[in-house]
Design an enzyme around this catalytic site. Structure first.
Site, short mmCIF file in Angstrom:
data_model
loop_
_atom_site.label_atom_id
_atom_site.label_comp_id
_atom_site.label_asym_id
_atom_site.label_seq_id
_atom_site.Cartn_x
_atom_site.Cartn_y
_atom_site.Cartn_z
N HIS A 50 0.85 -1.21 0.00
CA HIS A 50 0.00 0.00 0.00
C HIS A 50 0.88 1.25 0.00
O HIS A 50 0.65 2.20 0.76
CB HIS A 50 -0.95 0.00 1.20
N TYR B 25 3.80 -5.34 9.55
CA TYR B 25 3.65 -3.88 9.48
C TYR B 25 4.77 -3.23 10.30
O TYR B 25 5.32 -2.20 9.93
CB TYR B 25 2.29 -3.43 10.03
C1 HEM Z 1 -0.76 -11.61 6.31
C2 HEM Z 1 -1.49 -10.70 5.73
C3 HEM Z 1 -1.00 -9.29 5.47
C4 HEM Z 1 0.26 -8.77 5.42
C5 HEM Z 1 1.54 -9.49 5.65
C6 HEM Z 1 0.19 -7.36 5.13
C7 HEM Z 1 1.28 -6.50 4.98
C8 HEM Z 1 1.23 -5.14 4.91
C9 HEM Z 1 2.34 -4.21 5.01
C10 HEM Z 1 3.80 -4.60 5.14
C11 HEM Z 1 1.86 -2.96 4.97
C12 HEM Z 1 2.65 -1.64 5.11
C13 HEM Z 1 2.68 -1.26 6.61
C14 HEM Z 1 3.45 0.02 6.92
O1 HEM Z 1 4.60 0.20 6.52
O2 HEM Z 1 2.88 0.89 7.66
C15 HEM Z 1 0.43 -3.08 4.81
C16 HEM Z 1 -0.42 -2.03 4.69
C17 HEM Z 1 -1.77 -2.18 4.59
N1 HEM Z 1 -2.52 -3.35 4.66
FE1 HEM Z 1 -1.82 -5.18 4.87
N2 HEM Z 1 -1.12 -7.04 5.01
C18 HEM Z 1 -1.87 -8.20 5.22
C19 HEM Z 1 -3.21 -8.33 5.23
C20 HEM Z 1 -4.07 -7.29 5.11
C21 HEM Z 1 -5.50 -7.38 5.23
C22 HEM Z 1 -6.29 -8.67 5.57
C23 HEM Z 1 -5.99 -6.12 5.04
C24 HEM Z 1 -7.40 -5.64 5.10
C25 HEM Z 1 -8.31 -6.10 5.93
C26 HEM Z 1 -4.86 -5.24 4.81
C27 HEM Z 1 -4.91 -3.88 4.57
C28 HEM Z 1 -3.85 -3.02 4.52
C29 HEM Z 1 -3.96 -1.58 4.33
C30 HEM Z 1 -5.24 -0.79 4.12
C31 HEM Z 1 -2.67 -1.06 4.39
C32 HEM Z 1 -2.25 0.40 4.25
C33 HEM Z 1 -2.23 1.04 5.61
C34 HEM Z 1 -1.59 2.42 5.52
O3 HEM Z 1 -2.13 3.25 4.78
O4 HEM Z 1 -0.57 2.62 6.19
N3 HEM Z 1 -3.72 -5.97 4.87
N4 HEM Z 1 0.06 -4.42 4.78
#
Ligand code: HEM
Length: 358
Positions: A68, A335
């Protein structure tokens, strides 16, 4: 719960859409064994997942979220009806107005990717609560997640990765993954059915993972939540530029506050799956409208504008606790690893400059 039989006859468009969806998540935990059934010395860790996301981003990830990466900061408030108090003692559900800060995003590790209507849209929110408490949530616009476990996520990101020879995902490898992961195939089928909102403004954002809500009487129930647009008027973006979705969002917020209803869906303990985000709960489960999220400011994401916020889904106020969903611990760890990396890197200028949008 019973899901429809997965179909493996996905056409090329669906599979390519799935490749975009593959960018959604990751797996792992920093230094922790993530998967109890990992074979041999193989360990899925937050570092391994963050490395995988960096590979998928194709190089340009320094100073940015590892997933993202493309996004804009927003702010506004939550008007709570007080109806959530029957389910949780969290202060956010007491009648009142609470400040929120957030970030709309597109899944994927490239902050300069052209807006893709098939890529999952994200919304991270933090509710600033009395006494310094916070509730953070990161939601996407698909009604189910593609993977039940961190391992499934990790192997999917490999199976759906572009083939270096063609620059495109290999449909045969994707089909092979789906054949051994019927829950992913079924989830893909559900996502494919739509509806497909043409803009951020008209999208429903789903928390997907289950949580445990405990009320003042000490009663605990499983809950999932979603944000539904208050007055959807599905209109495709007017221009076709590389930032068409974000440009439309910025001009929509400038045109007046955008509103989403916060709906809590109440599950039946022991019946509805709380450990598997690929599975929906029955449609007839009670839905409680607990308030409205109002977004009235949009800003470039700089320091102070959520650049330094990690929307870790385990930052929860008292009254909300994690369920047994294995994705939650994985997300929190990855995260944090992503945040640790980007915090230590030279800050890249914001990829989207809100002030440039006319
Ligand atoms: C094992 C499953 C998942 C992994 C490993 C993962 C991994 C990540 C990582 C590495 C980031 C960046 C975090 C940062 O640097 O602040 C991220 C952001 C995000 N993830 Fe996931 N994610 C997963 C599942 C999900 C699921 C299930 C959702 C929704 C329900 C989701 C929604 C988001 C959103 C909306 C962001 C952006 C948040 C922001 O704007 O900082 N993710 N994810």
């Amino acid at each position: 719960m019973t899901e429809s039989k997965p179909s493996l006859s996905f056409d090329r468009r669906t599979l390519l859409g799935a490749a975009a969806i593959a960018a959604v998540g990751a797996v792992g935990v920093g230094g922790f064994l993530f998967s109890e059934n990992a074979l041999g010395p193989w360990r899925l860790t937050a570092r391994r997942v963050a490395d995988r996301l960096q590979e998928a981003a194709g190089g340009d990830f320094h100073g940015r979220r590892r997933n993202h990466a493309k996004g804009v900061a927003v702010a506004g408030y939550f008007e709570s009806t007080g109806h959530g108090a029957e389910l949780s003692s969290a202060s956010v559900f007491g009648t009142g107005t609470y400040r929120v800060e957030g970030r709309f995003s597109l899944a994927g590790g490239n902050a300069h990717m052209p807006d893709d209507l098939t890529a999952p849209r994200g919304l991270g929110l933090r509710f600033l609560l009395p006494g310094g408490e916070e509730w953070r949530t990161a939601m996407i616009n698909t009604p189910v997640f593609l993977d039940a476990t961190p391992d499934d996520f990790y192997t999917r990101t490999l199976a759906f990765a572009p083939d270096p020879a063609t620059g495109q995902p290999d449909p045969e490898r994707m089909k092979a993954h789906l054949a051994t992961h019927p829950e992913t195939a079924a989830a893909l089928g559900m996502i494919e059915q739509g509806p497909h909102a043409p803009s951020f403004r008209d999208s429903t954002f789903y928390g997907l993972n289950a949580f445990e809500f405990t009320n003042a009487a000490g009663d605990t129930v499983p809950v999932r939540w979603q944000l539904e647009p208050d007055a959807p008027q599905p209109t495709p973006p007017k221009d076709e530029g590389p930032n068409k979705l974000f440009d439309a969002l910025i001009s929509d917020v400038r045109g007046g506050p955008l509103r989403w209803k916060l709906i809590l869906v109440v599950g039946v303990a022991g019946t509805d799956p709380t450990d598997n985000a690929t599975q929906r709960w029955p449609q007839e489960r009670p839905r409680v409208h607990v308030g409205t999220v109002v977004i009235d400011e949009v800003r470039t994401e700089d320091v102070g504008n959520v650049q330094d916020v990690n929307f870790d889904p385990l930052v929860l106020p008292r009254g909300i606790a994690p369920s047994d969903d294995p994705l939650l611990q994985a997300r929190s760890a990855v995260y944090t690893e992503s945040y640790r990396r980007r915090a230590g890197e030279q800050r890249a200028p914001a990829a989207l400059r809100v002030e440039d949008v006319r």
